[in-house]
Design a protein around this motif. Structure first.
Motif, PDB file in Angstrom:
ATOM      1  N   GLN A  12      -7.916  14.836  39.550  1.00 61.36           N
ATOM      2  CA  GLN A  12      -7.714  15.960  38.649  1.00 61.36           C
ATOM      3  C   GLN A  12      -7.424  17.233  39.417  1.00 61.36           C
ATOM      4  OE1 GLN A  12     -11.696  14.793  36.775  1.00 61.36           O
ATOM      5  NE2 GLN A  12     -10.730  16.042  35.213  1.00 61.36           N
ATOM      6  N   LYS A  13      -6.725  18.151  38.758  1.00 63.84           N
ATOM      7  CA  LYS A  13      -6.590  19.505  39.301  1.00 63.84           C
ATOM      8  C   LYS A  13      -7.946  20.166  39.106  1.00 63.84           C
ATOM      9  CE  LYS A  13      -2.806  21.853  39.240  1.00 63.84           C
ATOM     10  NZ  LYS A  13      -1.623  22.635  38.854  1.00 63.84           N
ATOM     11  N   LEU A  14      -8.414  20.846  40.103  1.00 66.48           N
ATOM     12  CA  LEU A  14      -9.748  21.441  40.052  1.00 66.48           C
ATOM     13  C   LEU A  14      -9.810  22.647  39.125  1.00 66.48           C
ATOM     14  CD1 LEU A  14     -10.817  21.345  43.803  1.00 66.48           C
ATOM     15  CD2 LEU A  14     -11.483  19.784  41.969  1.00 66.48           C
ATOM     16  N   THR A  15     -10.958  22.757  38.463  1.00 67.06           N
ATOM     17  CA  THR A  15     -11.302  23.930  37.664  1.00 67.06           C
ATOM     18  C   THR A  15     -12.729  24.301  38.024  1.00 67.06           C
ATOM     19  OG1 THR A  15     -12.197  22.678  35.800  1.00 67.06           O
ATOM     20  CG2 THR A  15      -9.833  23.173  35.734  1.00 67.06           C
ATOM     21  N   THR A  17     -15.263  23.941  36.131  1.00 66.93           N
ATOM     22  CA  THR A  17     -16.190  23.015  35.492  1.00 66.93           C
ATOM     23  C   THR A  17     -15.944  21.594  35.983  1.00 66.93           C
ATOM     24  OG1 THR A  17     -16.123  24.405  33.527  1.00 66.93           O
ATOM     25  CG2 THR A  17     -17.032  22.202  33.251  1.00 66.93           C
ATOM     26  N   LEU A  18     -17.019  20.867  36.274  1.00 72.84           N
ATOM     27  CA  LEU A  18     -16.930  19.496  36.761  1.00 72.84           C
ATOM     28  C   LEU A  18     -16.251  18.601  35.730  1.00 72.84           C
ATOM     29  CD1 LEU A  18     -17.691  17.489  39.011  1.00 72.84           C
ATOM     30  CD2 LEU A  18     -19.857  17.138  37.831  1.00 72.84           C
ATOM     31  N   ASP A  19     -15.260  17.843  36.164  1.00 71.46           N
ATOM     32  CA  ASP A  19     -14.557  16.857  35.342  1.00 71.46           C
ATOM     33  C   ASP A  19     -13.801  17.484  34.175  1.00 71.46           C
ATOM     34  OD1 ASP A  19     -14.010  14.173  35.644  1.00 71.46           O
ATOM     35  OD2 ASP A  19     -15.422  13.546  34.112  1.00 71.46           O
ATOM     36  N   ASP A  20     -13.297  18.701  34.350  1.00 72.77           N
ATOM     37  CA  ASP A  20     -12.636  19.420  33.265  1.00 72.77           C
ATOM     38  C   ASP A  20     -11.151  19.666  33.525  1.00 72.77           C
ATOM     39  OD1 ASP A  20     -12.787  20.793  30.728  1.00 72.77           O
ATOM     40  OD2 ASP A  20     -12.581  22.663  31.861  1.00 72.77           O
ATOM     41  N   GLY A  21     -10.679  19.421  34.748  1.00 73.35           N
ATOM     42  CA  GLY A  21      -9.292  19.723  35.084  1.00 73.35           C
ATOM     43  C   GLY A  21      -8.311  18.733  34.485  1.00 73.35           C
ATOM     44  N   LYS A  22      -7.059  19.111  34.457  1.00 76.54           N
ATOM     45  CA  LYS A  22      -5.997  18.227  33.972  1.00 76.54           C
ATOM     46  C   LYS A  22      -5.934  16.975  34.853  1.00 76.54           C
ATOM     47  CE  LYS A  22      -4.116  20.816  30.730  1.00 76.54           C
ATOM     48  NZ  LYS A  22      -3.960  20.439  29.352  1.00 76.54           N
ATOM     49  N   VAL A  23      -5.700  15.833  34.204  1.00 77.56           N
ATOM     50  CA  VAL A  23      -5.713  14.541  34.893  1.00 77.56           C
ATOM     51  C   VAL A  23      -4.350  14.274  35.530  1.00 77.56           C
ATOM     52  CG1 VAL A  23      -5.997  12.055  34.604  1.00 77.56           C
ATOM     53  CG2 VAL A  23      -7.461  13.636  33.337  1.00 77.56           C
ATOM     54  N   VAL A  24      -4.366  14.023  36.827  1.00 74.07           N
ATOM     55  CA  VAL A  24      -3.156  13.680  37.560  1.00 74.07           C
ATOM     56  C   VAL A  24      -2.956  12.162  37.522  1.00 74.07           C
ATOM     57  CG1 VAL A  24      -1.994  13.771  39.806  1.00 74.07           C
ATOM     58  CG2 VAL A  24      -3.444  15.685  39.066  1.00 74.07           C
ATOM     59  N   GLN A  25      -4.036  11.428  37.719  1.00 69.27           N
ATOM     60  CA  GLN A  25      -3.954   9.973  37.740  1.00 69.27           C
ATOM     61  C   GLN A  25      -5.334   9.373  37.472  1.00 69.27           C
ATOM     62  OE1 GLN A  25      -1.428   8.550  40.770  1.00 69.27           O
ATOM     63  NE2 GLN A  25      -2.248   6.485  40.755  1.00 69.27           N
ATOM     64  N   ILE A  26      -5.330   8.231  36.789  1.00 70.56           N
ATOM     65  CA  ILE A  26      -6.569   7.485  36.524  1.00 70.56           C
ATOM     66  C   ILE A  26      -6.350   6.041  36.960  1.00 70.56           C
ATOM     67  CG2 ILE A  26      -8.147   6.601  34.781  1.00 70.56           C
ATOM     68  CD1 ILE A  26      -7.425   8.971  33.031  1.00 70.56           C
ATOM     69  N   ASN A  27      -7.308   5.500  37.676  1.00 68.05           N
ATOM     70  CA  ASN A  27      -7.313   4.087  38.048  1.00 68.05           C
ATOM     71  C   ASN A  27      -8.663   3.495  37.668  1.00 68.05           C
ATOM     72  OD1 ASN A  27      -4.865   4.717  39.220  1.00 68.05           O
ATOM     73  ND2 ASN A  27      -5.416   4.029  41.265  1.00 68.05           N
ATOM     74  N   THR A  28      -8.675   2.212  37.396  1.00 59.63           N
ATOM     75  CA  THR A  28      -9.946   1.529  37.121  1.00 59.63           C
ATOM     76  C   THR A  28     -10.065   0.311  38.013  1.00 59.63           C
ATOM     77  OG1 THR A  28      -8.970   0.245  35.316  1.00 59.63           O
ATOM     78  CG2 THR A  28     -10.109   2.274  34.717  1.00 59.63           C
ATOM     79  N   LEU A  29     -11.279   0.011  38.364  1.00 57.22           N
ATOM     80  CA  LEU A  29     -11.608  -1.188  39.130  1.00 57.22           C
ATOM     81  C   LEU A  29     -12.593  -2.003  38.306  1.00 57.22           C
ATOM     82  CD1 LEU A  29     -12.363   0.430  42.621  1.00 57.22           C
ATOM     83  CD2 LEU A  29     -10.251  -0.675  41.909  1.00 57.22           C
ATOM     84  N   GLU A  30     -12.426  -3.324  38.311  1.00 59.42           N
ATOM     85  CA  GLU A  30     -13.387  -4.194  37.650  1.00 59.42           C
ATOM     86  C   GLU A  30     -14.605  -4.342  38.551  1.00 59.42           C
ATOM     87  OE1 GLU A  30     -13.269  -5.531  34.568  1.00 59.42           O
ATOM     88  OE2 GLU A  30     -11.397  -4.409  34.296  1.00 59.42           O
ATOM     89  N   ARG A  31     -15.762  -4.254  37.953  1.00 65.68           N
ATOM     90  CA  ARG A  31     -16.994  -4.424  38.716  1.00 65.68           C
ATOM     91  C   ARG A  31     -17.181  -5.903  39.036  1.00 65.68           C
ATOM     92  NH1 ARG A  31     -22.877  -3.633  37.508  1.00 65.68           N
ATOM     93  NH2 ARG A  31     -23.705  -3.689  39.599  1.00 65.68           N
ATOM     94  N   ARG A  32     -17.530  -6.189  40.255  1.00 67.04           N
ATOM     95  CA  ARG A  32     -17.749  -7.567  40.704  1.00 67.04           C
ATOM     96  C   ARG A  32     -19.228  -7.924  40.570  1.00 67.04           C
ATOM     97  NH1 ARG A  32     -14.292  -6.682  46.216  1.00 67.04           N
ATOM     98  NH2 ARG A  32     -12.237  -6.569  45.226  1.00 67.04           N
ATOM     99  N   GLU A  33     -19.482  -9.173  40.256  1.00 67.07           N
ATOM    100  CA  GLU A  33     -20.859  -9.629  40.097  1.00 67.07           C
ATOM    101  C   GLU A  33     -21.626  -9.477  41.413  1.00 67.07           C
ATOM    102  OE1 GLU A  33     -23.191 -13.659  38.700  1.00 67.07           O
ATOM    103  OE2 GLU A  33     -21.092 -13.401  38.155  1.00 67.07           O
ATOM    104  N   ASN A  34     -22.848  -8.984  41.314  1.00 63.37           N
ATOM    105  CA  ASN A  34     -23.745  -8.792  42.465  1.00 63.37           C
ATOM    106  C   ASN A  34     -23.206  -7.810  43.510  1.00 63.37           C
ATOM    107  OD1 ASN A  34     -25.639 -10.669  41.415  1.00 63.37           O
ATOM    108  ND2 ASN A  34     -24.404 -12.342  42.236  1.00 63.37           N
ATOM    109  N   GLU A  35     -22.319  -6.925  43.103  1.00 64.23           N
ATOM    110  CA  GLU A  35     -21.766  -5.933  44.020  1.00 64.23           C
ATOM    111  C   GLU A  35     -22.754  -4.780  44.193  1.00 64.23           C
ATOM    112  OE1 GLU A  35     -17.355  -4.178  44.645  1.00 64.23           O
ATOM    113  OE2 GLU A  35     -18.120  -4.092  42.609  1.00 64.23           O
ATOM    114  N   SER A  36     -22.998  -4.397  45.416  1.00 63.10           N
ATOM    115  CA  SER A  36     -23.935  -3.308  45.689  1.00 63.10           C
ATOM    116  C   SER A  36     -23.269  -1.954  45.488  1.00 63.10           C
ATOM    117  CB  SER A  36     -24.449  -3.400  47.128  1.00 63.10           C
ATOM    118  OG  SER A  36     -23.441  -3.010  48.042  1.00 63.10           O
ATOM    119  N   TYR A  37     -24.086  -0.934  45.388  1.00 60.29           N
ATOM    120  CA  TYR A  37     -23.575   0.435  45.264  1.00 60.29           C
ATOM    121  C   TYR A  37     -22.652   0.764  46.436  1.00 60.29           C
ATOM    122  CZ  TYR A  37     -23.438   5.482  45.558  1.00 60.29           C
ATOM    123  OH  TYR A  37     -23.004   6.772  45.669  1.00 60.29           O
TER     124      TYR A  37
END
Length: 80
Positions: A12-15, A17-37
């Protein structure tokens, strides 16, 4: 992690406020079973480098940015 099956990464472009800027790109990852932090953090960082590269190209090309309203729940790293 918080009962979620997907991990969202947003660029995001920074503003002020946290998580408030315009979105440049979004990606998602699938969570894997038994994956640690720490395994999740490593995958997020690996995904972030090409994501940043593509995001900068979009900004330089004058792409229209989306509102941050469509983003899901906000989770941050512990201690932030």
């Amino acid at each position: 992690m918080n009962g979620e099956n997907q991990i969202g990464i947003s660029l995001q472009k920074l503003t002020e406020t946290l998580d408030d800027g315009k979105v440049v790109q979004i990606n998602t990852l699938e969570r894997r079973e038994n994956e640690s932090y720490f395994q999740i953090v490593q995958r997020v960082y690996q995904e972030s480098v090409p994501m940043l590269t593509e995001g900068v190209k979009k900004l330089l090309a004058g792409a229209d940015l989306e509102s941050s309203d469509k983003l899901g729940k906000l989770y941050t790293s512990p201690g932030l």
